[in-house]
Design a protein around this motif. Structure first.
Motif, PDB file in Angstrom:
ATOM      1  N   ASP A  28       0.814  -1.214   0.000  1.00  0.00           N
ATOM      2  CA  ASP A  28       0.000   0.000   0.000  1.00  0.00           C
ATOM      3  C   ASP A  28       0.848   1.264   0.000  1.00  0.00           C
ATOM      4  O   ASP A  28       0.334   2.361  -0.220  1.00  0.00           O
ATOM      5  N   VAL A  29       2.164   1.147   0.251  1.00  0.00           N
ATOM      6  CA  VAL A  29       3.050   2.309   0.233  1.00  0.00           C
ATOM      7  C   VAL A  29       3.561   2.518  -1.192  1.00  0.00           C
ATOM      8  O   VAL A  29       4.387   1.755  -1.691  1.00  0.00           O
ATOM      9  N   LEU A  30       3.049   3.547  -1.836  1.00  0.00           N
ATOM     10  CA  LEU A  30       3.429   3.827  -3.220  1.00  0.00           C
ATOM     11  C   LEU A  30       4.719   4.635  -3.310  1.00  0.00           C
ATOM     12  O   LEU A  30       5.439   4.568  -4.298  1.00  0.00           O
ATOM     13  N   LEU A  31       5.005   5.408  -2.266  1.00  0.00           N
ATOM     14  CA  LEU A  31       6.216   6.229  -2.242  1.00  0.00           C
ATOM     15  C   LEU A  31       6.608   6.442  -0.785  1.00  0.00           C
ATOM     16  O   LEU A  31       5.774   6.848   0.031  1.00  0.00           O
ATOM     17  N   GLY A  32       7.871   6.145  -0.448  1.00  0.00           N
ATOM     18  CA  GLY A  32       8.309   6.252   0.934  1.00  0.00           C
ATOM     19  C   GLY A  32       9.380   7.304   1.138  1.00  0.00           C
ATOM     20  O   GLY A  32       9.339   8.385   0.545  1.00  0.00           O
ATOM     21  N   ILE A  33      10.374   6.973   1.951  1.00  0.00           N
ATOM     22  CA  ILE A  33      11.423   7.912   2.336  1.00  0.00           C
ATOM     23  C   ILE A  33      12.188   8.409   1.108  1.00  0.00           C
ATOM     24  O   ILE A  33      12.546   7.628   0.228  1.00  0.00           O
ATOM     25  N   ASP A  35      11.332  11.541  -0.718  1.00  0.00           N
ATOM     26  CA  ASP A  35      10.656  12.531  -1.557  1.00  0.00           C
ATOM     27  C   ASP A  35       9.997  13.574  -0.660  1.00  0.00           C
ATOM     28  O   ASP A  35      10.171  13.562   0.562  1.00  0.00           O
ATOM     29  N   ASP A  36       9.232  14.498  -1.272  1.00  0.00           N
ATOM     30  CA  ASP A  36       8.603  15.550  -0.481  1.00  0.00           C
ATOM     31  C   ASP A  36       7.550  15.006   0.465  1.00  0.00           C
ATOM     32  O   ASP A  36       7.383  15.507   1.578  1.00  0.00           O
ATOM     33  N   THR A  37       6.806  13.996   0.038  1.00  0.00           N
ATOM     34  CA  THR A  37       5.821  13.352   0.899  1.00  0.00           C
ATOM     35  C   THR A  37       5.866  11.849   0.678  1.00  0.00           C
ATOM     36  O   THR A  37       6.390  11.370  -0.327  1.00  0.00           O
ATOM     37  N   ALA A  38       5.281  11.121   1.609  1.00  0.00           N
ATOM     38  CA  ALA A  38       5.009   9.700   1.398  1.00  0.00           C
ATOM     39  C   ALA A  38       3.627   9.592   0.756  1.00  0.00           C
ATOM     40  O   ALA A  38       2.763  10.450   0.967  1.00  0.00           O
ATOM     41  N   VAL A  39       3.423   8.559  -0.044  1.00  0.00           N
ATOM     42  CA  VAL A  39       2.130   8.332  -0.699  1.00  0.00           C
ATOM     43  C   VAL A  39       1.664   6.932  -0.354  1.00  0.00           C
ATOM     44  O   VAL A  39       2.395   5.957  -0.547  1.00  0.00           O
ATOM     45  N   VAL A  40       0.437   6.836   0.170  1.00  0.00           N
ATOM     46  CA  VAL A  40      -0.122   5.552   0.593  1.00  0.00           C
ATOM     47  C   VAL A  40      -1.492   5.370  -0.038  1.00  0.00           C
ATOM     48  O   VAL A  40      -2.322   6.283  -0.024  1.00  0.00           O
ATOM     49  N   GLN A  47      -5.514   7.952  -2.703  1.00  0.00           N
ATOM     50  CA  GLN A  47      -4.086   8.003  -2.408  1.00  0.00           C
ATOM     51  C   GLN A  47      -3.854   9.171  -1.457  1.00  0.00           C
ATOM     52  O   GLN A  47      -4.140  10.323  -1.793  1.00  0.00           O
ATOM     53  N   LEU A  48      -3.342   8.868  -0.270  1.00  0.00           N
ATOM     54  CA  LEU A  48      -3.101   9.896   0.732  1.00  0.00           C
ATOM     55  C   LEU A  48      -1.632  10.298   0.753  1.00  0.00           C
ATOM     56  O   LEU A  48      -0.738   9.471   0.549  1.00  0.00           O
ATOM     57  N   LEU A  49      -1.389  11.585   1.018  1.00  0.00           N
ATOM     58  CA  LEU A  49      -0.049  12.150   1.099  1.00  0.00           C
ATOM     59  C   LEU A  49       0.250  12.491   2.556  1.00  0.00           C
ATOM     60  O   LEU A  49      -0.577  13.108   3.235  1.00  0.00           O
TER      61      LEU A  49
END
Length: 329
Positions: A28-33, A35-40, A47-49
């Protein structure tokens, strides 16, 4: 062996080490440590930031010179800018306050008044936080939760060779404003001083950019144009050619540079806290203006690593090219 202390730490290297030891993400973690935000991703195809930002008296702002209302606006503005850099929409905020034992309670209310006034302006709801005492300077953590628009978010790692490097806004003004404030010259260019005291994230502008230009990568300029461009280059595994003569320099920055005995481009390239938008787009997507927003074409993404500087087509060297911005008060 000399022990490495926080006094001589290097932020990017420390983040990389933490990321390496943090373990693998769930699906469920689309983008982690990194970047500017994490995306879940969440139920309901959302998709939450998630982002968090900190300010410390004497490091990120000047408690003895700032109005505390301005410090509150600064705290939320810096955090919301991370959501903007992803092309997202901020929804909720949480705030943790770290208060020196002798701190004046009136200043807490002043800080929160500025903080909440910006929340209302951005349509964000304050949903919680924490307050604790500390043996040190006033500090605050701000968490902002947002969502993507149309399930679209822009990362730092999408730049490709041939992309145009674009800048929306003017860099160098916030730190020039700080220098004017410290020299008691704030009345000369009050707009620059306000850029430092009360940064305003480019929320609507970012979404306009995403909708009309479809950038491959984007970041907000909080640590200086050169340093933040390097974040894009490292994450995208590419290099850049920058055309110095295409980067805008405001009259206020020119005035401050003369006052301080500096090259105005040192402010423009290495000054942080502007919260403008730096992004890359395919050549066919570039436009110089969208809905009144001016987009400056300041360079090109290239294959060779690093940043090459040019002025009027001639390659140049700058002594401060690799100088990073350190938040200071």
């Amino acid at each position: 062996m000399k022990q490495k202390t926080i006094k001589n730490w290097e932020e990017i290297g420390l983040i990389k080490k933490i990321k390496k030891t943090s373990g693998k993400y769930g699906g469920d973690v689309l983008l982690g440590i990194g970047d500017d935000t994490a995306v879940v991703s969440c139920k309901g195809n959302k998709q939450l930031l998630y982002t968090v930002d900190s300010i410390v008296d004497g490091i990120h702002f000047l408690g003895e010179l700032n109005k505390w209302e301005s410090a509150g606006k600064r705290a939320i503005g810096a955090a919301v800018s991370d959501i903007a850099a992803m092309g997202g929409i901020p929804l909720y905020a949480m705030s943790s306050l770290f208060l020196p034992v002798s701190f004046n309670e009136k200043n807490v209310h002043r800080f929160m008044h500025g903080f909440i006034s910006r929340l209302k302006e951005y349509g964000i709801t304050l949903i919680g936080g924490n307050i604790t005492t500390i043996n040190g300077s006033f500090a605050a953590d701000t968490i902002v939760i947002g969502e993507t628009e149309n399930n679209t978010f822009i990362t730092r790692r999408g730049a490709v060779v041939g992309d145009i490097i674009c800048l929306a806004g003017i860099t160098g003004e916030a730190i020039a404003g700080l220098d004017l404030l410290l020299r008691r010259k704030e009345k000369k260019y009050p707009g620059l001083v306000n850029r430092y005291l009360e940064p305003v994230p480019m929320l609507l502008q970012a979404r306009t950019i995403v909708k009309h230009l479809v950038p491959n990568s984007m970041i907000d300029v909080s640590d200086g144009l050169m340093q933040d461009l390097n974040h894009i280059l490292e994450e995208s595994n590419v290099g850049a050619r920058l055309d110095l003569d295409q980067i805008p320099v405001s009259n206020g920055v020119k005035y401050t540079a003369e006052l301080m005995g500096k090259d105005p481009y040192e402010y423009v390239l290495t000054g942080g806290d502007d919260y403008t938008l730096l992004f890359t787009v395919p050549v066919t997507h570039y436009k110089g203006k969208i809905n009144g927003l001016v987009i400056k074409r300041i360079g090109t993404i290239v294959k060779d690593k690093g940043i090459s500087m040019y002025r009027y087509g001639k390659k140049i060297k700058l002594a401060y090219k690799n100088k990073g911005y350190i938040h200071r008060g």
